[in-house]
Design an enzyme around this catalytic site. Structure first.
Site: not given
Length: 133
Positions: A73-75
């Site tokens: 996940v890229c956040v």
């Protein structure tokens, strides 16, 4: 964390390690994910809370900010804007909000990012079936 955010349920960890947290995340209503339930794992480093956890979807999810292979996940909250004051509950809430408002400009899944840039409503109508698997 006393209780998980709305739409998130803790799943018992068979390995009984405090370094890995498993949750089931319900797809938010009004999104292409609303019919799905997604298994997610947060991995805490030895440096936690001074370094952010890593997040992975176990359930395949077609999303600009989730790698199709591996589920990373890229956040921003897990990267540049992390601080030791951010709780795991807030982290999970931000990830769930990412299902409502993706950030295709910073995608791990380039195809999903390009499709999302075409327009949320158009993609949802034409490709909604492939969003959750």
């Amino acid at each position: 964390m006393t209780s998980p955010p709305e739409g998130v349920t803790f799943v018992p960890n068979e390995e009984e390690t405090l370094m890995e947290i498993y949750v089931d995340m319900q797809g938010p209503v009004g999104t292409p994910y609303e019919e799905g339930v997604f298994r997610l794992k947060l991995v805490l480093s030895r440096n936690y809370p001074h370094s952010p956890p890593r997040a992975f979807f176990f359930t395949n999810i077609y999303h600009p900010n989730v790698a199709w292979s591996g589920g990373d996940v890229c956040v921003d909250v897990l990267k540049r804007s992390w601080s030791a004051d951010i709780t795991l509950g807030h982290t999970l809430q931000v990830i769930r909000c990412l299902l409502i408002v993706p950030f295709p400009e910073s995608s791990l899944n380039d195809e999903a990012g390009r499709l999302f840039m075409l327009g949320y409503a158009e993609v949802r109508g034409e490709r909604g079936v492939i969003w959750a698997g």
